[in-house]
Motif scaffolding. Structure first.
Motif, PDB file in Angstrom:
ATOM      1  N   THR A  22       0.568  -1.227   0.062  1.00  0.00           N
ATOM      2  CA  THR A  22       0.074  -0.092  -0.055  1.00  0.00           C
ATOM      3  C   THR A  22       0.782   1.263   0.155  1.00  0.00           C
ATOM      4  O   THR A  22       0.408   2.236  -0.855  1.00  0.00           O
ATOM      5  CB  THR A  22      -0.961   0.242   1.222  1.00  0.00           C
ATOM      6  N   THR A  23       1.779   1.079   0.776  1.00  0.00           N
ATOM      7  CA  THR A  23       2.895   2.461   0.910  1.00  0.00           C
ATOM      8  C   THR A  23       3.467   2.590  -0.454  1.00  0.00           C
ATOM      9  O   THR A  23       3.559   3.639  -0.850  1.00  0.00           O
ATOM     10  CB  THR A  23       3.849   2.312   1.925  1.00  0.00           C
ATOM     11  N   ALA A  24       4.008   1.560  -1.195  1.00  0.00           N
ATOM     12  CA  ALA A  24       4.818   1.745  -2.120  1.00  0.00           C
ATOM     13  C   ALA A  24       3.801   2.139  -3.428  1.00  0.00           C
ATOM     14  O   ALA A  24       4.291   3.077  -4.157  1.00  0.00           O
ATOM     15  CB  ALA A  24       5.104   0.402  -2.832  1.00  0.00           C
ATOM     16  N   ALA A  25       2.364   1.822  -3.438  1.00  0.00           N
ATOM     17  CA  ALA A  25       1.414   2.353  -4.325  1.00  0.00           C
ATOM     18  C   ALA A  25       1.244   3.807  -4.269  1.00  0.00           C
ATOM     19  O   ALA A  25       1.097   4.685  -5.117  1.00  0.00           O
ATOM     20  CB  ALA A  25       0.165   1.564  -4.367  1.00  0.00           C
ATOM     21  N   LEU A  26       1.157   4.124  -2.814  1.00  0.00           N
ATOM     22  CA  LEU A  26       0.928   5.639  -2.685  1.00  0.00           C
ATOM     23  C   LEU A  26       2.199   6.291  -2.992  1.00  0.00           C
ATOM     24  O   LEU A  26       2.084   7.438  -3.623  1.00  0.00           O
ATOM     25  CB  LEU A  26       0.670   5.953  -1.221  1.00  0.00           C
ATOM     26  N   VAL A  27       3.188   6.115  -2.925  1.00  0.00           N
ATOM     27  CA  VAL A  27       4.675   6.600  -3.058  1.00  0.00           C
ATOM     28  C   VAL A  27       4.604   6.835  -4.757  1.00  0.00           C
ATOM     29  O   VAL A  27       4.818   7.825  -5.345  1.00  0.00           O
ATOM     30  CB  VAL A  27       5.937   5.966  -2.696  1.00  0.00           C
ATOM     31  N   ILE A  28       4.354   5.807  -5.491  1.00  0.00           N
ATOM     32  CA  ILE A  28       4.456   5.859  -6.858  1.00  0.00           C
ATOM     33  C   ILE A  28       3.316   6.916  -7.524  1.00  0.00           C
ATOM     34  O   ILE A  28       3.521   7.694  -8.313  1.00  0.00           O
ATOM     35  CB  ILE A  28       4.201   4.428  -7.513  1.00  0.00           C
ATOM     36  N   ALA A  29       2.249   6.719  -6.938  1.00  0.00           N
ATOM     37  CA  ALA A  29       1.145   7.537  -7.270  1.00  0.00           C
ATOM     38  C   ALA A  29       1.192   8.980  -6.917  1.00  0.00           C
ATOM     39  O   ALA A  29       1.149   9.880  -7.803  1.00  0.00           O
ATOM     40  CB  ALA A  29      -0.081   7.327  -6.847  1.00  0.00           C
ATOM     41  N   SER A  30       1.990   9.340  -6.053  1.00  0.00           N
ATOM     42  CA  SER A  30       2.252  10.683  -5.470  1.00  0.00           C
ATOM     43  C   SER A  30       3.301  11.237  -6.242  1.00  0.00           C
ATOM     44  O   SER A  30       3.197  12.389  -6.633  1.00  0.00           O
ATOM     45  CB  SER A  30       2.534  10.792  -3.997  1.00  0.00           C
ATOM     46  N   VAL A  31       4.387  10.563  -6.403  1.00  0.00           N
ATOM     47  CA  VAL A  31       5.535  10.916  -7.514  1.00  0.00           C
ATOM     48  C   VAL A  31       5.074  11.345  -8.678  1.00  0.00           C
ATOM     49  O   VAL A  31       5.567  12.077  -9.272  1.00  0.00           O
ATOM     50  CB  VAL A  31       6.634  10.164  -7.239  1.00  0.00           C
ATOM     51  N   LEU A  32       4.190  10.598  -9.177  1.00  0.00           N
ATOM     52  CA  LEU A  32       3.979  10.499 -10.411  1.00  0.00           C
ATOM     53  C   LEU A  32       2.925  11.900 -10.858  1.00  0.00           C
ATOM     54  O   LEU A  32       3.176  12.450 -11.874  1.00  0.00           O
ATOM     55  CB  LEU A  32       3.204   9.222 -11.035  1.00  0.00           C
ATOM     56  N   LEU A  33       1.928  12.014  -9.936  1.00  0.00           N
ATOM     57  CA  LEU A  33       1.244  13.220  -9.925  1.00  0.00           C
ATOM     58  C   LEU A  33       2.050  14.433  -9.842  1.00  0.00           C
ATOM     59  O   LEU A  33       1.792  15.371 -10.742  1.00  0.00           O
ATOM     60  CB  LEU A  33      -0.080  13.154  -9.140  1.00  0.00           C
ATOM     61  N   LEU A  34       2.853  14.361  -8.986  1.00  0.00           N
ATOM     62  CA  LEU A  34       3.824  15.559  -8.728  1.00  0.00           C
ATOM     63  C   LEU A  34       4.638  15.972  -9.978  1.00  0.00           C
ATOM     64  O   LEU A  34       4.790  17.077 -10.383  1.00  0.00           O
ATOM     65  CB  LEU A  34       4.761  15.291  -7.736  1.00  0.00           C
ATOM     66  N   ALA A  35       5.243  14.724 -10.634  1.00  0.00           N
ATOM     67  CA  ALA A  35       5.893  15.082 -11.869  1.00  0.00           C
ATOM     68  C   ALA A  35       5.151  15.768 -12.994  1.00  0.00           C
ATOM     69  O   ALA A  35       5.511  16.500 -13.652  1.00  0.00           O
ATOM     70  CB  ALA A  35       6.630  13.590 -12.300  1.00  0.00           C
ATOM     71  N   LEU A  36       3.904  15.059 -13.232  1.00  0.00           N
ATOM     72  CA  LEU A  36       3.000  15.477 -14.359  1.00  0.00           C
ATOM     73  C   LEU A  36       2.595  17.082 -14.010  1.00  0.00           C
ATOM     74  O   LEU A  36       2.565  17.752 -14.912  1.00  0.00           O
ATOM     75  CB  LEU A  36       1.978  14.576 -14.247  1.00  0.00           C
ATOM     76  N   VAL A  37       2.312  17.368 -12.857  1.00  0.00           N
ATOM     77  CA  VAL A  37       2.022  18.595 -12.525  1.00  0.00           C
ATOM     78  C   VAL A  37       3.127  19.612 -12.713  1.00  0.00           C
ATOM     79  O   VAL A  37       3.023  20.769 -13.406  1.00  0.00           O
ATOM     80  CB  VAL A  37       1.152  18.693 -11.318  1.00  0.00           C
ATOM     81  N   ALA A  38       4.197  19.371 -12.163  1.00  0.00           N
ATOM     82  CA  ALA A  38       5.308  20.198 -12.343  1.00  0.00           C
ATOM     83  C   ALA A  38       5.704  20.461 -13.697  1.00  0.00           C
ATOM     84  O   ALA A  38       6.400  21.182 -14.081  1.00  0.00           O
ATOM     85  CB  ALA A  38       6.668  19.499 -11.361  1.00  0.00           C
TER      86      ALA A  38
END
Length: 236
Positions: A22-38
């Motif tokens: 669960t933690t790994a999935a949250l990390v991947i989703a958070s980093v991906l969204l951050l990268a796309l927005v940035a």
């Protein structure tokens, strides 16, 4: 002699595989969204704008509902209200259970969540939506939503504490319902009021959930004391 509910010194316990996944999935989703927005990824930014424009039109056309949402987001689900709730629970942990380590963990997690939120706002520097006929206003950068992230962190931690201290089924169901309504509701009101893009709110939810997952894993591994004593049931 220590009280029965007091936390013991830190212990090392491995995290279960489900928590790690669960933690790994949250990390991947958070980093991906951050990268796309940035990176201002065009399809995502376009979707953000389409949703924001539609909800803003509804907000302008429904002033009564908009006013109710402003009350909820400014007073009921405001980050200050959430932090005050966390402070009350912290006092309860120390006063009723002598759980100093657990109380410190709760305060530290909320403080780290706020620090992460403000750091990302400054680093990303995303502008908030601007409207010719605004129905509400907000300051500082938009990404991630502080309201959504704070509500997710506080509600998630308090639900975990309720489970740890053996909340009854009725109390548990009420708490889960209130938490879900609060976390989802505060995010939707921020979009409705035109002060956040939808991805700001999604990022707040993801990062808040990630903070809770990391905090629970760290406590289970390093700070977990004996399980709190459940009240004895009366003999039949």
């Amino acid at each position: 002699m220590r009280p029965p509910h007091a936390d013991s010194p830190p212990l090392r316990r491995p995290a279960p595989p489900s928590a790690l996944r669960t933690t790994a999935a949250l990390v991947i989703a958070s980093v991906l969204l951050l990268a796309l927005v940035a990176a201002d990824w065009h399809p995502l930014i376009t979707l953000d704008g389409d949703i924001a424009r539609a909800t803003h039109r509804w907000a302008v056309d429904e002033p009564g509902l908009t006013h109710a949402f402003r009350i909820l987001t400014d007073w009921v689900w405001d980050p200050v209200t959430m932090r005050l709730l966390c402070a009350v629970v912290t006092v309860w942990l120390v006063w009723r259970h002598s759980a100093w380590w657990l109380a410190l963990w709760l305060v530290a997690t909320c403080a780290l969540g706020t620090a992460l939120q403000q750091t990302l706002k400054a680093a990303v520097g995303r502008a908030r939506p601007v409207w010719p006929d605004p129905v509400d206003s907000a300051h500082y950068a938009a990404f991630p939503s502080g309201h959504a992230m704070t509500a997710t962190v506080v509600c998630g931690l308090l639900l975990w504490l309720l489970r740890r201290y053996g909340a009854g089924p009725v109390v548990w169901r009420i708490a889960v319902t209130v938490s879900v309504v609060s976390v989802v509701g505060v995010g939707l009101t921020r979009i409705w009021l035109g002060v956040h893009w939808p991805t700001d709110v999604v990022a707040g939810w993801l990062l808040g959930a990630l903070m809770v997952a990391l905090a629970v894993m760290s406590y289970e591994r390093f700070g977990r004391g004996p399980e709190p004593r459940r009240p004895a049931t009366a003999p039949r």
